[in-house]
Design an enzyme around this catalytic site. Structure first.
Site, PDB file in Angstrom:
ATOM      1  N   ALA A  15       0.422  -1.436   0.185  1.00 33.48           N
ATOM      2  CA  ALA A  15       0.067   0.451   0.160  1.00 33.48           C
ATOM      3  C   ALA A  15       0.911   1.106   0.255  1.00 33.48           C
ATOM      4  O   ALA A  15       0.402   2.077  -0.791  1.00 33.48           O
ATOM      5  CB  ALA A  15      -0.638  -0.147   1.245  1.00 33.48           C
ATOM      6  N   TYR A  58      -9.173   0.215  13.142  1.00 32.19           N
ATOM      7  CA  TYR A  58      -9.033  -0.593  11.476  1.00 32.19           C
ATOM      8  C   TYR A  58     -10.864   0.580  11.525  1.00 32.19           C
ATOM      9  O   TYR A  58     -11.530   1.208  11.317  1.00 32.19           O
ATOM     10  CB  TYR A  58      -9.164  -1.501  11.122  1.00 32.19           C
ATOM     11  CG  TYR A  58      -8.061  -2.247  10.962  1.00 32.19           C
ATOM     12  CD1 TYR A  58      -6.840  -1.900  10.450  1.00 32.19           C
ATOM     13  CD2 TYR A  58      -8.265  -3.531  11.176  1.00 32.19           C
ATOM     14  CE1 TYR A  58      -6.072  -1.554  10.106  1.00 32.19           C
ATOM     15  CE2 TYR A  58      -6.971  -3.840  11.184  1.00 32.19           C
ATOM     16  CZ  TYR A  58      -5.710  -3.229  10.662  1.00 32.19           C
ATOM     17  OH  TYR A  58      -4.166  -4.233  10.219  1.00 32.19           O
ATOM     18  N   LEU A  74      -5.198  -5.701   3.686  1.00 28.85           N
ATOM     19  CA  LEU A  74      -4.711  -6.501   4.294  1.00 28.85           C
ATOM     20  C   LEU A  74      -4.213  -8.376   4.775  1.00 28.85           C
ATOM     21  O   LEU A  74      -4.549  -8.506   3.147  1.00 28.85           O
ATOM     22  CB  LEU A  74      -5.972  -7.087   5.873  1.00 28.85           C
ATOM     23  CG  LEU A  74      -6.062  -5.804   6.155  1.00 28.85           C
ATOM     24  CD1 LEU A  74      -7.272  -5.804   6.863  1.00 28.85           C
ATOM     25  CD2 LEU A  74      -5.458  -5.151   7.347  1.00 28.85           C
ATOM     26  N   LYS A  97      -6.574  -8.561  -4.067  1.00 28.45           N
ATOM     27  CA  LYS A  97      -6.448  -9.815  -3.978  1.00 28.45           C
ATOM     28  C   LYS A  97      -5.637 -10.810  -3.501  1.00 28.45           C
ATOM     29  O   LYS A  97      -4.411 -10.203  -2.859  1.00 28.45           O
ATOM     30  CB  LYS A  97      -6.650 -10.337  -5.732  1.00 28.45           C
ATOM     31  CG  LYS A  97      -5.487  -9.560  -5.983  1.00 28.45           C
ATOM     32  CD  LYS A  97      -4.237  -9.963  -5.716  1.00 28.45           C
ATOM     33  CE  LYS A  97      -2.035  -9.831  -5.786  1.00 28.45           C
ATOM     34  NZ  LYS A  97      -1.324 -10.856  -5.528  1.00 28.45           N
ATOM     35  N   ASP A 177      -1.529 -15.591  -4.415  1.00 27.81           N
ATOM     36  CA  ASP A 177      -0.805 -14.282  -4.494  1.00 27.81           C
ATOM     37  C   ASP A 177      -0.408 -14.096  -6.278  1.00 27.81           C
ATOM     38  O   ASP A 177      -0.622 -13.549  -6.371  1.00 27.81           O
ATOM     39  CB  ASP A 177       0.512 -14.497  -4.105  1.00 27.81           C
ATOM     40  CG  ASP A 177       1.942 -13.045  -3.994  1.00 27.81           C
ATOM     41  OD1 ASP A 177       0.795 -12.297  -3.448  1.00 27.81           O
ATOM     42  OD2 ASP A 177       2.567 -13.191  -3.886  1.00 27.81           O
TER      43      ASP A 177
END
Length: 326
Positions: A15, A58, A74, A97, A177
């Protein structure tokens, strides 16, 4: 037109390096808040967004009424519950994803999306890149003739047992992944879903898949893929037809692994090459998310599309070998 006000739920490295800057750079988007209890991680985001508000939980970010949309980076096993919590808090959600771990997860996600009346989607950025939009156009309009076979390959090397991708408790593994790209790319370009998985050789270490060699049968073509977290970095997807070959040599990490490039070779060995050296698909993803909300345009990657990719992954896991019990 009012900018969409974004918050990020968790200060992940991805991120900070990619999606945070993309939200900050995107037209019609305003990165305004981050949820993290770690000041050091917050500093990385404040370096490019000095006025960023920091929430120490959060839940606190979800309670922030000035936030319109939430990006969720996350660990995989937290995607479904926090996406649903964000929707219930009245936020639009873009989640990394894989947003779900099995196809049935999407039933709850779609129900929560529809009940909230908000946009929720998986962060599948490649479908926003012009190289994939162009590839889909070429294949589906017959530029290579009848499609016969698709090959997809994606690998990198990571044997760090502390890394989240190598942790079974966080639902890691190579297929979740990066396999999502090799599967989803074929589905997006061709518009087809697999009928069956006749072959799946999966190798596991410490409860996560680290290598996969897969064959699939689609309605009109055959498919093969290799996905691995224990091989040298490589990525490629090739569409072979009766009258030509279409190849994307940097399909998944455009302008990070290499320059995004598409080559089309047709009868007579005529080769056409198209390149996109300055396109950021993360920025395009954020902008398309905002356009869907502002204009009502169809979002390129709805949950229903992501469910189809997860269904293919479920089929591969079912066809493959079981993880080692050691």
């Amino acid at each position: 037109m009012t900018s969409l006000r974004w918050g990020i739920l968790g200060a992940s490295n991805f991120a900070c390096k990619h999606m945070g800057p993309a939200i900050h750079a995107a037209k019609g988007a305003d990165l305004t808040a981050l949820a993290t209890s770690n000041p050091d991680k917050a500093a990385g985001f404040q370096a490019f967004t000095p006025n960023l508000r920091i929430h120490n939980s959060y839940d606190a970010l979800l309670a922030d009424q000035t936030i319109d949309a939430v990006y969720v980076p996350l660990p995989n096993h937290l995607h479904v519950p926090w996406t649903i919590k964000a929707l219930e808090a009245g936020k639009h959600v873009l989640c990394e994803k894989p947003i779900g771990l099995q196809a049935t997860d999407f039933d709850a996600l779609i129900a929560a999306r529809d009940k909230a009346g908000k946009l929720a989607a998986e962060g599948f950025m490649i479908v926003h890149h012009p190289q994939f939009i162009r590839a889909r156009e070429l294949v589906q309009t017959g530029a290579i003739g009848k499609l016969v076979h698709v090959d997809a390959h994606f690998s990198f090397f990571n044997d760090d047992t502390g890394n989240i991708r190598n942790r079974p408790d966080a639902s890691g593994g190579g297929l979740r992944d990066i396999g999502v790209y090799t599967f989803g790319a074929a589905r997006f370009v061709t518009g087809q879903d697999p009928l069956n998985i006749p072959y799946a050789n999966l190798r596991f270490e410490n409860g996560v898949d680290v290598f996969a060699h897969v064959a699939a049968t689609f309605p009109d073509f055959s498919y093969g893929a290799t996905v691995s977290m224990r091989m040298a970095p490589f990525q490629n997807i090739t569409f072979r037809g009766e009258k030509g070959v279409l190849q994307l040599t940097c399909p998944f990490n455009a302008n990070v692994f290499d320059v995004a490039q598409l080559t089309l070779e047709t009868d007579g060995h005529t080769v056409v090459c198209e390149r996109w050296p300055a396109i950021n698909h993360y920025v395009l993803q954020v902008e398309n998310f905002g356009k869907a909300l502002q204009t009502g345009a169809a979002y390129p990657c709805p949950l229903e599309f992501s469910r189809g990719t997860q269904q293919m992954m479920d089929m591969v896991f079912e066809a493959g070998s079981a993880p080692d019990e050691e």
